[in-house]
Structure formats: C-alpha cells, structure tokens
Design an enzyme around this catalytic site. Sequence first.
Site, PDB file in Angstrom:
ATOM      1  N   LYS A   1      -7.382   1.576 -25.631  1.00 22.94           N
ATOM      2  CA  LYS A   1      -7.638   0.503 -26.001  1.00 22.94           C
ATOM      3  C   LYS A   1      -6.402  -0.363 -26.506  1.00 22.94           C
ATOM      4  O   LYS A   1      -6.768  -1.831 -26.570  1.00 22.94           O
ATOM      5  CB  LYS A   1      -8.948   0.706 -26.633  1.00 22.94           C
TER       6      LYS A   1
ATOM      7  N   SER B   1     -18.100  -0.623 -29.664  1.00 26.59           N
ATOM      8  CA  SER B   1     -18.631   0.436 -30.175  1.00 26.59           C
ATOM      9  C   SER B   1     -17.445   1.013 -31.094  1.00 26.59           C
ATOM     10  O   SER B   1     -17.956   2.324 -31.416  1.00 26.59           O
ATOM     11  CB  SER B   1     -19.569   1.219 -29.250  1.00 26.59           C
TER      12      SER B   1
ATOM     13  N   GLU C   1     -18.637   8.523 -15.662  1.00 26.74           N
ATOM     14  CA  GLU C   1     -19.298   7.969 -16.782  1.00 26.74           C
ATOM     15  C   GLU C   1     -20.272   9.147 -17.386  1.00 26.74           C
ATOM     16  O   GLU C   1     -20.654   9.968 -16.597  1.00 26.74           O
ATOM     17  CB  GLU C   1     -20.072   6.681 -16.392  1.00 26.74           C
TER      18      GLU C   1
ATOM     19  N   GLY D   1     -25.917   7.712 -18.503  1.00 23.14           N
ATOM     20  CA  GLY D   1     -25.932   5.951 -18.318  1.00 23.14           C
ATOM     21  C   GLY D   1     -25.056   5.693 -16.824  1.00 23.14           C
ATOM     22  O   GLY D   1     -23.941   5.453 -17.120  1.00 23.14           O
TER      23      GLY D   1
ATOM     24  N   ASP E   1     -24.831   3.483 -14.784  1.00 23.68           N
ATOM     25  CA  ASP E   1     -25.048   2.305 -14.250  1.00 23.68           C
ATOM     26  C   ASP E   1     -23.865   1.946 -13.297  1.00 23.68           C
ATOM     27  O   ASP E   1     -23.956   1.153 -12.295  1.00 23.68           O
ATOM     28  CB  ASP E   1     -25.050   1.274 -15.318  1.00 23.68           C
TER      29      ASP E   1
ATOM     30  N   SER F   1      -8.855   9.572 -22.727  1.00 23.55           N
ATOM     31  CA  SER F   1      -8.834   8.026 -22.980  1.00 23.55           C
ATOM     32  C   SER F   1      -8.531   7.844 -24.659  1.00 23.55           C
ATOM     33  O   SER F   1      -8.239   6.939 -25.024  1.00 23.55           O
ATOM     34  CB  SER F   1      -9.903   7.266 -22.397  1.00 23.55           C
TER      35      SER F   1
HETATM   36  C1  LIG Z   1     -13.773   2.408 -24.149  1.00 28.27           C
HETATM   37  C2  LIG Z   1     -13.388   3.793 -24.138  1.00 28.27           C
HETATM   38  C3  LIG Z   1     -13.705   4.282 -22.647  1.00 28.27           C
HETATM   39  C4  LIG Z   1     -14.020   3.140 -21.522  1.00 28.27           C
HETATM   40  O1  LIG Z   1     -13.463   2.129 -21.148  1.00 28.27           O
HETATM   41  P1  LIG Z   1     -13.849   1.082 -20.531  1.00 28.27           P
HETATM   42  O2  LIG Z   1     -12.556   0.317 -20.124  1.00 28.27           O
HETATM   43  O3  LIG Z   1     -14.946   0.280 -21.218  1.00 28.27           O
HETATM   44  O4  LIG Z   1     -14.416   1.576 -19.039  1.00 28.27           O
HETATM   45  C5  LIG Z   1     -13.350   5.378 -22.370  1.00 28.27           C
HETATM   46  N1  LIG Z   1     -12.852   6.291 -23.359  1.00 28.27           N
HETATM   47  C6  LIG Z   1     -12.712   5.628 -24.330  1.00 28.27           C
HETATM   48  C7  LIG Z   1     -11.773   6.705 -25.732  1.00 28.27           C
HETATM   49  C8  LIG Z   1     -12.813   4.450 -24.899  1.00 28.27           C
HETATM   50  O5  LIG Z   1     -12.502   4.088 -26.273  1.00 28.27           O
END
Ligand SMILES: *Cc1c(COP(=O)(O)O)cnc(C)c1O
Length: 324
Positions: free
Chosen positions: A59, A84, A210, A214, A216, A310
């Site tokens: 992010k 979140s 996902e 959830g 979606d 991520s």
């Molecule tokens: C936000 C986040 C996601 C999901 O990313 P999106 O861009 O909302 O799809 C996945 N893994 C981590 C660690 C995140 O912080």
Amino acid sequence: MNIADPLTIPSFEDVLAARRRIAGAAHRTPVLTSRTADEATDATLFFKAENLQRAGAFKFRGAFNAIAALDDETRKRGVIAFSSGNHAQAIAYAAALQGVAATIVMPSDAPAMKAAATKGYGAEVVLYDRYTEDRETISRRLADETGGTLIPPFDHREVIAGQGTAVLELLEEVPELDIVVTPLGGGGLLAGSALVASALSPATSVIGVEPEAGNDGQQSFEKGEIVTIAVPKSIADGALTPALGHRNFPIIRQKVERIVTASDAQLVSTLRFFAERMKIVVEPTGCLAAAAILENVLDCRGKRVGIVLSGGNVDPKALAGFLA
Ligand SMILES: *Cc1c(COP(=O)(O)O)cnc(C)c1O
C-alpha cells in the site's frame, strides 16, 4: 450506480509515471523462492515480498504515488484516508516523508499494532464502528471541513497505478511467468497488476484471490457488474471490502482471468509455512494469493507462477496464536 469517469481509470502509462514518482522512496522488494514450495506444488514459484515493503505492505506504493501527484497548494491542506489498516499506515508514512499532514479514519476494531503505527508516523487518528457507521461519510465530512484531499484505499487512479509497480518489478526481474496471482480486496493491487501484465506480458494470466467469507469480487466478475455484500468476517482484515471499486472493476473484468477464494484455515496454514520454512512474517491477508497455490485451490503444475505476498503487518499476539 456511481460509474467512474473513464478519464480517471488508470492506464499502463500511469503505472510508469508512478514508478518514477516512488523511485527512491519505496523499496524494490526481493523476489523469494522456495524449493520446498516448488516441490509441494510441482511448479516454479516466485514470491514478491511486499511484506518487506516500507510500512509493511504494498500500500505504500499507491499512497506515496497519490500524494506525490498532488500540486503544492493541495498538499498544504493535508490528506485524509479511511482504511482497515495498511492503507492508513501507508498514507501516514508517505505523507510524513513528503511533509504533508494526514488524518486517518480507522475502524475501532483494527489491529492495535496498526493504529499505534499510524499514530507513530505523526498522523491524527479518528476511530469509527465498522459495523454501524459509514467511513466514507465521516471521511467526506472531514474533507469538507478541512479542505484536505481524501485518498481512498483502492478506487483511485494514482493508487491503482502505484500498486501496479510491484508486479512491474516482478515481471522485469522474472520474465515469462505463466501466471501472476495477487490478493484481492477492493481491487487496487489486482487492477494495477493486470494493467502491467497485459502491457508487458500479455501471455501471463492474472488471477485474484479473496477471502472465502467475502467473495464479492468473484460474484461481480461472474455477473459482469459490481456486487455488494455485507462486510465479511475473516482473519484477512486487509480484504474485508463489501464491493470492488468503480475504477478497479472495468480493468479487472477486462484483464483478469479468474477470481478464486481461500478459507481462513488455508490462510493460517500458509502463514505457518512462511514462518516455519521461509522464515518470513506474512499477515493473513498477505497469504491469500500464496494460499490458493500452496493449498491447491489453483492447479499450477508445470507453471512459472508469480505470487504477491502483499503485507506483513500482524499483531504479535495474533501471530503467536496462528503459530501455536
Ligand atoms: C489492502 C490489502 C490487500 C487488498 O488490496 P486491494 O487493493 O484493496 O485489493 C491485500 N493485502 C494486504 C496486506 C492489504 O493491505
């Protein structure tokens, strides 16, 4: 329905611009491999370790890019984010690095470590109840009151473009991937990744994962329009989004091959694998893509697969519980 202005949907050129803006600020994270994982799946796996990114998740890329793209006058009035957790931390840190004031609207049940880290970066934190209050309304009111710029966690051109830089690095470092798999919440990471893969490596299929609680995104993908669900409950706290973003969905629909899901039990067993075998901490949400491969949701036999880990922000107590 709120349909995104086509001009605000990012292109591959926006990802290249993002790469220039974040150069020197975001880490170029390592790509890890594991013979154990390869043998278990009969595939060749490349893990892009965004758990080692600044502020602990990919992010930071989108956040830094979105703030860097603002003009000087706008920056002076500060930025506002709702999240979140990881987007909040990323905005707080990226804003601090660029000398911009940040206000973060966070759910009161967000992991304690994430709220503390956000404050630690010097941001102001405003808490709300995830199940009864609407974070967007609160954030927009704050923006109206202060003149600050609201930077949403995924439904934003510069955020999507910034997130795409992780897979841009991965595809440049590891050519000829058959598949790229990423976690999926609101679709910033998946849409950015799909933009890059379709431009640089059209033969690579892009798959989103996902939380099972959830799905979606999967429903939206199959129905051909954005489906909204109740806020899901899962240990994947970074992917508890009720709907894909309006800028994200058209890209995902056009350029993503499939969306699959992983259960909480599969996430825990994947998190344990990373700790025990690869000696890295990956948060539950960060395990989504890897869980789909390691737990055989997707059959990748004989394939070269890029997997985005991520994020790595997990409360130490929760981590101890998952490992116990
Ligand atoms: C936000 C986040 C996601 C999901 O990313 P999106 O861009 O909302 O799809 C996945 N893994 C981590 C660690 C995140 O912080």
